[in-house]
Design a protein around this motif. Structure first.
Motif, PDB file in Angstrom:
ATOM      1  N   GLY A 110      33.183  45.947  42.851  1.00 23.06           N
ATOM      2  CA  GLY A 110      33.867  46.596  41.732  1.00 23.06           C
ATOM      3  C   GLY A 110      34.889  45.664  41.120  1.00 23.06           C
ATOM      4  O   GLY A 110      35.139  44.571  41.614  1.00 23.06           O
ATOM      5  N   SER A 111      35.510  46.117  40.020  1.00 21.67           N
ATOM      6  CA  SER A 111      36.526  45.266  39.395  1.00 21.67           C
ATOM      7  C   SER A 111      37.901  45.685  39.898  1.00 21.67           C
ATOM      8  O   SER A 111      38.112  46.828  40.293  1.00 21.67           O
ATOM      9  CB  SER A 111      36.445  45.379  37.880  1.00 21.67           C
ATOM     10  OG  SER A 111      36.538  46.723  37.498  1.00 21.67           O
ATOM     11  N   GLU A 112      38.797  44.725  39.897  1.00 12.97           N
ATOM     12  CA  GLU A 112      40.197  45.019  40.236  1.00 12.97           C
ATOM     13  C   GLU A 112      40.992  44.703  38.994  1.00 12.97           C
ATOM     14  O   GLU A 112      41.062  43.560  38.573  1.00 12.97           O
ATOM     15  CB  GLU A 112      40.650  44.156  41.418  1.00 12.97           C
ATOM     16  CG  GLU A 112      40.061  44.641  42.736  1.00 12.97           C
ATOM     17  CD  GLU A 112      40.521  43.812  43.933  1.00 12.97           C
ATOM     18  OE1 GLU A 112      41.343  42.900  43.763  1.00 12.97           O
ATOM     19  OE2 GLU A 112      40.016  44.096  45.033  1.00 12.97           O
ATOM     20  N   GLY A 113      41.583  45.744  38.380  1.00  8.31           N
ATOM     21  CA  GLY A 113      42.269  45.528  37.105  1.00  8.31           C
ATOM     22  C   GLY A 113      41.224  45.177  36.061  1.00  8.31           C
ATOM     23  O   GLY A 113      40.195  45.827  35.965  1.00  8.31           O
ATOM     24  N   ARG A 117      37.592  39.136  40.812  1.00  7.30           N
ATOM     25  CA  ARG A 117      38.164  37.869  41.233  1.00  7.30           C
ATOM     26  C   ARG A 117      37.223  37.113  42.155  1.00  7.30           C
ATOM     27  O   ARG A 117      36.395  37.720  42.847  1.00  7.30           O
ATOM     28  CB  ARG A 117      39.514  38.099  41.931  1.00  7.30           C
ATOM     29  CG  ARG A 117      40.602  38.618  40.992  1.00  7.30           C
ATOM     30  CD  ARG A 117      41.874  38.967  41.734  1.00  7.30           C
ATOM     31  NE  ARG A 117      41.636  39.974  42.769  1.00  7.30           N
ATOM     32  CZ  ARG A 117      41.653  39.747  44.069  1.00  7.30           C
ATOM     33  NH1 ARG A 117      41.920  38.552  44.538  1.00  7.30           N
ATOM     34  NH2 ARG A 117      41.436  40.723  44.934  1.00  7.30           N
ATOM     35  N   VAL A 118      37.397  35.797  42.179  1.00  4.34           N
ATOM     36  CA  VAL A 118      36.527  34.961  43.015  1.00  4.34           C
ATOM     37  C   VAL A 118      36.705  35.323  44.492  1.00  4.34           C
ATOM     38  O   VAL A 118      35.744  35.285  45.268  1.00  4.34           O
ATOM     39  CB  VAL A 118      36.750  33.454  42.725  1.00  4.34           C
ATOM     40  CG1 VAL A 118      38.110  32.983  43.213  1.00  4.34           C
ATOM     41  CG2 VAL A 118      35.639  32.610  43.345  1.00  4.34           C
ATOM     42  N   ALA A 119      37.921  35.721  44.868  1.00  5.07           N
ATOM     43  CA  ALA A 119      38.159  36.101  46.273  1.00  5.07           C
ATOM     44  C   ALA A 119      37.305  37.308  46.653  1.00  5.07           C
ATOM     45  O   ALA A 119      36.802  37.396  47.778  1.00  5.07           O
ATOM     46  CB  ALA A 119      39.637  36.418  46.484  1.00  5.07           C
ATOM     47  N   GLN A 120      37.115  38.241  45.712  1.00 10.12           N
ATOM     48  CA  GLN A 120      36.265  39.410  45.985  1.00 10.12           C
ATOM     49  C   GLN A 120      34.820  38.978  46.211  1.00 10.12           C
ATOM     50  O   GLN A 120      34.126  39.509  47.075  1.00 10.12           O
ATOM     51  CB  GLN A 120      36.287  40.374  44.790  1.00 10.12           C
ATOM     52  CG  GLN A 120      37.575  41.110  44.576  1.00 10.12           C
ATOM     53  CD  GLN A 120      37.458  41.925  43.291  1.00 10.12           C
ATOM     54  OE1 GLN A 120      37.921  41.504  42.244  1.00 10.12           O
ATOM     55  NE2 GLN A 120      36.813  43.079  43.369  1.00 10.12           N
ATOM     56  N   VAL A 121      34.363  38.025  45.382  1.00  8.48           N
ATOM     57  CA  VAL A 121      32.982  37.557  45.520  1.00  8.48           C
ATOM     58  C   VAL A 121      32.818  36.884  46.883  1.00  8.48           C
ATOM     59  O   VAL A 121      31.847  37.128  47.597  1.00  8.48           O
ATOM     60  CB  VAL A 121      32.607  36.578  44.380  1.00  8.48           C
ATOM     61  CG1 VAL A 121      31.203  36.017  44.588  1.00  8.48           C
ATOM     62  CG2 VAL A 121      32.693  37.290  43.037  1.00  8.48           C
ATOM     63  N   ARG A 122      33.809  36.075  47.263  1.00  7.50           N
ATOM     64  CA  ARG A 122      33.708  35.377  48.561  1.00  7.50           C
ATOM     65  C   ARG A 122      33.674  36.377  49.715  1.00  7.50           C
ATOM     66  O   ARG A 122      32.909  36.206  50.666  1.00  7.50           O
ATOM     67  CB  ARG A 122      34.894  34.421  48.736  1.00  7.50           C
ATOM     68  CG  ARG A 122      34.799  33.280  47.749  1.00  7.50           C
ATOM     69  CD  ARG A 122      35.537  32.040  48.217  1.00  7.50           C
ATOM     70  NE  ARG A 122      35.418  31.012  47.195  1.00  7.50           N
ATOM     71  CZ  ARG A 122      36.426  30.598  46.441  1.00  7.50           C
ATOM     72  NH1 ARG A 122      37.634  31.076  46.619  1.00  7.50           N
ATOM     73  NH2 ARG A 122      36.216  29.678  45.522  1.00  7.50           N
ATOM     74  N   GLU A 123      34.488  37.423  49.597  1.00  7.68           N
ATOM     75  CA  GLU A 123      34.522  38.446  50.648  1.00  7.68           C
ATOM     76  C   GLU A 123      33.133  39.104  50.769  1.00  7.68           C
ATOM     77  O   GLU A 123      32.621  39.312  51.859  1.00  7.68           O
ATOM     78  CB  GLU A 123      35.573  39.494  50.272  1.00  7.68           C
ATOM     79  CG  GLU A 123      35.956  40.422  51.407  1.00  7.68           C
ATOM     80  CD  GLU A 123      36.917  41.501  50.918  1.00  7.68           C
ATOM     81  OE1 GLU A 123      36.875  42.592  51.485  1.00  7.68           O
ATOM     82  OE2 GLU A 123      37.671  41.252  49.949  1.00  7.68           O
ATOM     83  N   LEU A 148      33.001  39.647  35.353  1.00  5.78           N
ATOM     84  CA  LEU A 148      32.960  38.401  36.126  1.00  5.78           C
ATOM     85  C   LEU A 148      33.449  37.278  35.218  1.00  5.78           C
ATOM     86  O   LEU A 148      32.973  37.131  34.088  1.00  5.78           O
ATOM     87  CB  LEU A 148      31.530  38.112  36.574  1.00  5.78           C
ATOM     88  CG  LEU A 148      31.000  38.975  37.724  1.00  5.78           C
ATOM     89  CD1 LEU A 148      29.483  39.025  37.709  1.00  5.78           C
ATOM     90  CD2 LEU A 148      31.514  38.451  39.071  1.00  5.78           C
ATOM     91  N   ASN A 149      34.414  36.496  35.696  1.00  4.27           N
ATOM     92  CA  ASN A 149      34.859  35.363  34.893  1.00  4.27           C
ATOM     93  C   ASN A 149      34.082  34.115  35.331  1.00  4.27           C
ATOM     94  O   ASN A 149      33.223  34.187  36.203  1.00  4.27           O
ATOM     95  CB  ASN A 149      36.385  35.186  35.004  1.00  4.27           C
ATOM     96  CG  ASN A 149      36.823  34.999  36.455  1.00  4.27           C
ATOM     97  OD1 ASN A 149      36.102  34.392  37.253  1.00  4.27           O
ATOM     98  ND2 ASN A 149      37.991  35.510  36.796  1.00  4.27           N
ATOM     99  N   LEU A 150      34.417  32.997  34.722  1.00  5.23           N
ATOM    100  CA  LEU A 150      33.660  31.778  34.988  1.00  5.23           C
ATOM    101  C   LEU A 150      33.667  31.451  36.480  1.00  5.23           C
ATOM    102  O   LEU A 150      32.629  31.127  37.064  1.00  5.23           O
ATOM    103  CB  LEU A 150      34.283  30.626  34.187  1.00  5.23           C
ATOM    104  CG  LEU A 150      33.337  29.497  33.797  1.00  5.23           C
ATOM    105  CD1 LEU A 150      32.106  30.019  33.098  1.00  5.23           C
ATOM    106  CD2 LEU A 150      34.085  28.506  32.910  1.00  5.23           C
ATOM    107  N   GLU A 151      34.839  31.588  37.094  1.00  3.96           N
ATOM    108  CA  GLU A 151      34.975  31.199  38.497  1.00  3.96           C
ATOM    109  C   GLU A 151      34.208  32.165  39.425  1.00  3.96           C
ATOM    110  O   GLU A 151      33.392  31.748  40.248  1.00  3.96           O
ATOM    111  CB  GLU A 151      36.459  31.187  38.856  1.00  3.96           C
ATOM    112  CG  GLU A 151      36.776  30.333  40.051  1.00  3.96           C
ATOM    113  CD  GLU A 151      38.241  30.476  40.459  1.00  3.96           C
ATOM    114  OE1 GLU A 151      38.957  31.313  39.871  1.00  3.96           O
ATOM    115  OE2 GLU A 151      38.648  29.762  41.383  1.00  3.96           O
TER     116      GLU A 151
END
Ligand SMILES: [Zn+2]
Length: 363
Positions: A110-113, A117-123, A148-151
């Motif tokens: 899901g999105s946060e705000g 974030r890339v940290a969410q994808v890594r998790e 999803l942003n570039l990172e």
């Protein structure tokens, strides 16, 4: 990621969630007005060739989330319907867990705000680095893939390019153009369409228990989105609209002083601001629809006032006003000074001059 983390993305599909409390809706056959997406999903199941990344596009509240749930159930059902071999049974352990968002191999990113974030994808990637616990196919839903942003998009791209075995990604977004091109090019796009007024009315009646009425205000103003239809049933929303539509279509609509008082009132009710801007945009959109001699205006109950107003200025002005509302929305999303943004917007909406001719008018 624990089952507790598997809550559905909050920003997507409220309407569907409410409709889905009726268990029998977890079937392909229960998806209204989406014959083509259902045909494509069923053909994947029939051919047993499942793409590892799907991109569902279309407005909110038209069935994307339900389709993802039913497809996940069908991929994993222990006892699929004997006739078709495809429709999920809805009752086996796997179907039940998926339906309740409690299956350990179904994940939601899901999105946060305002972003993912890339940290969410890594998790997420670390959670899916092992084999699925019990599912034949693990499914990862990304309900707001446009966030999803570039990172974070690039981190996800790597795993979509070389996905773990038995893992399927289902991305959803309003339109393919909203998602990073590197992700769309690796996903199979399936387009969902707005529902008919009749279908919205049918679904509303499932929730309310009242007989379906396609001409009811929520059905006819929904623009084919269940999510929107449910919002329209909220009495506070109706009060807001009952105030705004007459003000913006009435005789004072080009009076800058009057519009400043409107800006004042809107600024005083932040919780409803995004609803208010949506209502304002719908009025200008309707004016444009009337001028282009198309049918299907949203605010049918104010059709005469909108038709009279529409005829007073050319299409270019209505486009300009829609653009003014959209700029204000963007400005407010990026935390610009709220009152100023609203004043600028409403003053632009009183101008009857084209900005090209008057070097961008009052802005
Ligand atoms: Zn089942």
């Amino acid at each position: 990621m624990t089952p507790g983390d598997l809550a559905p993305g909050k920003s997507s599909g409220d309407g569907e969630e409410r409709v889905n409390r009726v268990e029998s809706n977890y079937r392909f056959g229960a998806l209204l007005d989406q014959e083509r997406p259902v045909f494509i999903l069923r053909s994947f199941l029939e051919s047993k060739r499942i793409p590892h990344a799907l991109l569902f596009t279309g407005p909110d509240g038209v069935g994307k989330r339900t389709a993802a749930t039913v497809f996940s159930m069908a991929l994993n059902c222990g006892e699929p319907n004997a006739d078709s071999g495809i429709e999920p049974c809805g009752a086996c352990r796997s179907c039940r867990l998926i339906r309740k968002d409690q299956h350990p191999d179904m994940h939601v990113l899901g999105s946060e705000g305002n972003g993912i974030r890339v940290a969410q994808v890594r998790e997420l990637l670390s959670a899916i680095s092992l084999k699925p616990m019990e599912a034949r196919f693990r499914v990862i839903r990304i309900p707001d893939a446009q966030k999803l942003n570039l990172e974070s998009g690039n981190a996800l791209l790597k795993v979509i390019e070389e996905p773990p075995a038995r893992t399927i990604f289902i991305l959803s977004a309003p339109a393919a153009g909203d998602v990073l091109p590197t992700l769309t090019s690796r996903s199979q796009q399936i387009r969902f369409h707005p529902l008919s007024d009749t279908s919205v009315a049918r679904l509303l009646s499932v929730i309310t228990g009242v007989a379906p009425d396609p001409l009811s205000l929520p059905a006819s103003l929904s623009g084919g989105s269940m999510r929107r239809a449910l919002r329209l049933m909220d009495p506070e929303w109706q009060t807001l609209r009952n105030w705004l539509v007459p003000v913006l279509t009435g005789p004072d609509r080009n009076d800058p002083l009057r519009m400043l008082t409107v800006a004042d009132r809107l600024a005083g009710d932040q919780a409803r601001l995004s609803d208010a801007l949506e209502i304002i945009e719908s009025i200008y959109r309707d004016a444009l629809v009337v001028l282009s001699r198309h049918t299907g205006i949203y605010n049918r109950d104010h059709g005469d006032a909108i038709a009279a107003m529409a005829a007073a200025v050319p299409s270019a002005i209505w486009l300009q006003r829609i653009e003014a509302v959209r700029s204000a929305r963007k400005a407010l999303e990026s935390n610009a000074a709220m009152r100023l943004a609203l004043e600028v917007m409403l003053l632009r909406c009183t101008s009857e001059e084209s900005y090209e001719e008057s070097s961008r008018g009052p802005v």
